[in-house]
Structure formats: C-alpha cells, structure tokens
Design a protein around this motif. Sequence first.
Motif, PDB file in Angstrom:
ATOM      1  N   ALA A  72       0.841  -1.202   0.000  1.00 39.06           N
ATOM      2  CA  ALA A  72       0.000   0.000   0.000  1.00 39.06           C
ATOM      3  C   ALA A  72       0.878   1.255   0.000  1.00 39.06           C
ATOM      4  CB  ALA A  72      -0.937  -0.009   1.206  1.00 39.06           C
ATOM      5  N   LYS A  73       1.937   1.223   0.816  1.00 41.73           N
ATOM      6  CA  LYS A  73       2.852   2.373   0.876  1.00 41.73           C
ATOM      7  C   LYS A  73       3.563   2.568  -0.456  1.00 41.73           C
ATOM      8  CE  LYS A  73       4.016   2.797   5.771  1.00 41.73           C
ATOM      9  NZ  LYS A  73       3.468   1.523   6.294  1.00 41.73           N
ATOM     10  N   LEU A  74       4.028   1.455  -1.018  1.00 39.73           N
ATOM     11  CA  LEU A  74       4.799   1.510  -2.265  1.00 39.73           C
ATOM     12  C   LEU A  74       3.967   2.097  -3.410  1.00 39.73           C
ATOM     13  CD1 LEU A  74       7.418   0.767  -3.760  1.00 39.73           C
ATOM     14  CD2 LEU A  74       6.443  -1.496  -4.180  1.00 39.73           C
ATOM     15  N   PHE A  75       2.695   1.672  -3.500  1.00 34.64           N
ATOM     16  CA  PHE A  75       1.863   2.111  -4.622  1.00 34.64           C
ATOM     17  C   PHE A  75       0.957   3.300  -4.251  1.00 34.64           C
ATOM     18  CE2 PHE A  75       3.155  -2.161  -5.838  1.00 34.64           C
ATOM     19  CZ  PHE A  75       3.475  -1.980  -7.179  1.00 34.64           C
ATOM     20  N   PHE A  76       1.110   3.790  -3.034  1.00 36.17           N
ATOM     21  CA  PHE A  76       0.349   4.932  -2.545  1.00 36.17           C
ATOM     22  C   PHE A  76      -1.174   4.740  -2.715  1.00 36.17           C
ATOM     23  CE2 PHE A  76      -0.828   9.554  -2.344  1.00 36.17           C
ATOM     24  CZ  PHE A  76      -0.399   9.721  -1.046  1.00 36.17           C
ATOM     25  N   VAL A  77      -1.623   3.605  -2.199  1.00 34.21           N
ATOM     26  CA  VAL A  77      -3.056   3.284  -2.196  1.00 34.21           C
ATOM     27  C   VAL A  77      -3.407   2.745  -0.808  1.00 34.21           C
ATOM     28  CG1 VAL A  77      -3.220   2.748  -4.677  1.00 34.21           C
ATOM     29  CG2 VAL A  77      -2.559   0.958  -3.060  1.00 34.21           C
ATOM     30  N   THR A  78      -4.678   2.471  -0.586  1.00 33.63           N
ATOM     31  CA  THR A  78      -5.094   1.882   0.690  1.00 33.63           C
ATOM     32  C   THR A  78      -4.852   0.370   0.656  1.00 33.63           C
ATOM     33  OG1 THR A  78      -7.319   1.472  -0.114  1.00 33.63           O
ATOM     34  CG2 THR A  78      -6.924   3.603   0.955  1.00 33.63           C
ATOM     35  N   GLU A  79      -4.846  -0.233   1.838  1.00 31.44           N
ATOM     36  CA  GLU A  79      -4.705  -1.689   1.890  1.00 31.44           C
ATOM     37  C   GLU A  79      -5.916  -2.371   1.244  1.00 31.44           C
ATOM     38  OE1 GLU A  79      -3.181  -3.632   5.406  1.00 31.44           O
ATOM     39  OE2 GLU A  79      -2.249  -1.762   6.066  1.00 31.44           O
ATOM     40  N   LYS A  80      -7.055  -1.711   1.307  1.00 30.97           N
ATOM     41  CA  LYS A  80      -8.254  -2.255   0.659  1.00 30.97           C
ATOM     42  C   LYS A  80      -8.025  -2.358  -0.863  1.00 30.97           C
ATOM     43  CE  LYS A  80     -13.134  -1.108   0.071  1.00 30.97           C
ATOM     44  NZ  LYS A  80     -14.054   0.024   0.080  1.00 30.97           N
ATOM     45  N   ALA A  81      -7.388  -1.335  -1.422  1.00 31.96           N
ATOM     46  CA  ALA A  81      -7.105  -1.345  -2.861  1.00 31.96           C
ATOM     47  C   ALA A  81      -6.084  -2.438  -3.191  1.00 31.96           C
ATOM     48  CB  ALA A  81      -6.590   0.026  -3.308  1.00 31.96           C
ATOM     49  N   VAL A  82      -5.108  -2.619  -2.293  1.00 35.31           N
ATOM     50  CA  VAL A  82      -4.124  -3.687  -2.493  1.00 35.31           C
ATOM     51  C   VAL A  82      -4.825  -5.044  -2.507  1.00 35.31           C
ATOM     52  CG1 VAL A  82      -2.219  -4.938  -1.377  1.00 35.31           C
ATOM     53  CG2 VAL A  82      -2.120  -2.452  -1.595  1.00 35.31           C
ATOM     54  N   LYS A  83      -5.744  -5.248  -1.558  1.00 37.06           N
ATOM     55  CA  LYS A  83      -6.492  -6.521  -1.492  1.00 37.06           C
ATOM     56  C   LYS A  83      -7.234  -6.782  -2.796  1.00 37.06           C
ATOM     57  CE  LYS A  83      -7.471  -7.235   3.412  1.00 37.06           C
ATOM     58  NZ  LYS A  83      -6.930  -6.013   4.039  1.00 37.06           N
ATOM     59  N   ARG A  84      -7.828  -5.723  -3.335  1.00 34.90           N
ATOM     60  CA  ARG A  84      -8.570  -5.850  -4.593  1.00 34.90           C
ATOM     61  C   ARG A  84      -7.617  -6.284  -5.716  1.00 34.90           C
ATOM     62  NH1 ARG A  84     -13.169  -3.425  -6.731  1.00 34.90           N
ATOM     63  NH2 ARG A  84     -13.554  -2.196  -4.875  1.00 34.90           N
ATOM     64  N   ARG A  85      -6.434  -5.674  -5.738  1.00 31.24           N
ATOM     65  CA  ARG A  85      -5.465  -5.988  -6.789  1.00 31.24           C
ATOM     66  C   ARG A  85      -4.935  -7.417  -6.658  1.00 31.24           C
ATOM     67  NH1 ARG A  85      -5.065  -5.464 -11.762  1.00 31.24           N
ATOM     68  NH2 ARG A  85      -3.212  -4.533 -12.693  1.00 31.24           N
ATOM     69  N   VAL A  86      -4.711  -7.818  -5.404  1.00 28.72           N
ATOM     70  CA  VAL A  86      -4.237  -9.182  -5.146  1.00 28.72           C
ATOM     71  C   VAL A  86      -5.267 -10.188  -5.667  1.00 28.72           C
ATOM     72  CG1 VAL A  86      -3.834 -10.873  -3.292  1.00 28.72           C
ATOM     73  CG2 VAL A  86      -2.761  -8.606  -3.179  1.00 28.72           C
ATOM     74  N   ALA A  87      -6.552  -9.895  -5.464  1.00 33.09           N
ATOM     75  CA  ALA A  87      -7.609 -10.793  -5.945  1.00 33.09           C
ATOM     76  C   ALA A  87      -7.659 -10.778  -7.468  1.00 33.09           C
ATOM     77  CB  ALA A  87      -8.946 -10.362  -5.346  1.00 33.09           C
ATOM     78  N   GLU A  88      -7.583  -9.594  -8.064  1.00 37.83           N
ATOM     79  CA  GLU A  88      -7.644  -9.483  -9.534  1.00 37.83           C
ATOM     80  C   GLU A  88      -6.535 -10.279 -10.203  1.00 37.83           C
ATOM     81  OE1 GLU A  88      -9.542  -4.977 -10.015  1.00 37.83           O
ATOM     82  OE2 GLU A  88      -7.420  -5.312 -10.392  1.00 37.83           O
ATOM     83  N   LEU A  89      -5.346 -10.226  -9.598  1.00 38.74           N
ATOM     84  CA  LEU A  89      -4.195 -10.900 -10.207  1.00 38.74           C
ATOM     85  C   LEU A  89      -4.022 -12.314  -9.661  1.00 38.74           C
ATOM     86  CD1 LEU A  89      -1.655  -7.887 -10.191  1.00 38.74           C
ATOM     87  CD2 LEU A  89      -3.036  -8.744 -12.093  1.00 38.74           C
TER      88      LEU A  89
END
Length: 182
Positions: free
Chosen positions: A162-179
Amino acid sequence: MADYSFKADGRISDWERDKLRNFCATLEGDIVSLAREFGLKVLVEDLLPYERGYLQNAPSYGSPSGWVVKLNQQDRAEVQNFTVAHELGHFVLHKAHLAGRDIFDGRINRDSQSATDPFIYLEPSDQIMESEANQFATALLMPANQFRPAFSRLAGDQSALAKLFFVTEKAVKRRVAELALG
Ligand SMILES: [Zn+2]
C-alpha cells in the motif's frame, strides 16, 4: 477475476492509451496531472461523509473538457488518489453515458441519502460501470508488471505494498484478488 487490460479495451483511443501506458511505466507520475492531461480539473471540497468523489460538468471552472473531479477533503491522500483514478476511469470508459449529465458517479437527490444507504444507482448498468472504473483504477495505480514482482519481493505484505503504490490496503487486497496472487 480476469485482469483488466487497457490494451484490450476498444473504448480507449490511441492517444489515451499512450498516456496511460506512460503513467504506468514509471509510477512516478502524479494522478492529478494525468487527469489534467485528459482535460479534467481536480478539486477538493467539503462533500458528504460517504462520498468519495464524482464527476461534474461545470464549464465555469475552466477545464478543457468542461468536466471536473470533486474529491472529499476529509479523505486520506491514498483514498483521494484512488478516487481520481476511478473517476478518470469513468471519464475514459463511459463517455457515452456522460453526455447530457451534470453529475456523474454522484447520487440521485444526494441531500436525502443517509450514510447507511449511500448507493442509489442511476441505472442498472451502473454497477457494471462501478466495477469497470475500479478495475481501471487498480490497473493504473498498481500495474500488473510492477505489482507482481513487488508482491513477491515484499512477501505479500499488504501494508508495505500500500505504501509503495500509494493506495489503501483495501485497494491492495482488490489488486491481489484481480491478479489471483492471494
Ligand atoms: Zn464510480
């Protein structure tokens, strides 16, 4: 969930795809500047607590397209970052639906909506458009060719991602699921 690709989306024109690709290539760009390149002006305002943001057709602000993105000033910068990417997604993908509207991605009769019932969709396809705008935003802010190696390097640490991509952890979770990394 299949990964979304700008390349495969026929609604995106060549010059738009070039700008999106350049932005994804470095991740050093600023999303507000990118939105400006698409003719949008971004404004931070006092919105209702449950509102992340919306598109407004308001030529008086002087943006080249006539449209502005309104952001909630109470939101954290990471949330605002995602909101700009989400609204840019609507602006690029849903041009045909914007015609004739003053507000897009806002709420019908916003004053009457309570915080417990924030989502009044304008038409049945809006849930599809919401999902498309979110996919657009995650693809833009967490490009697959950068997110995958970062996920491995950081051993899936969502807070670090989340810090690296400057997004929320919720957004990271979404990306992890998408990929399908989870
Ligand atoms: Zn939306």
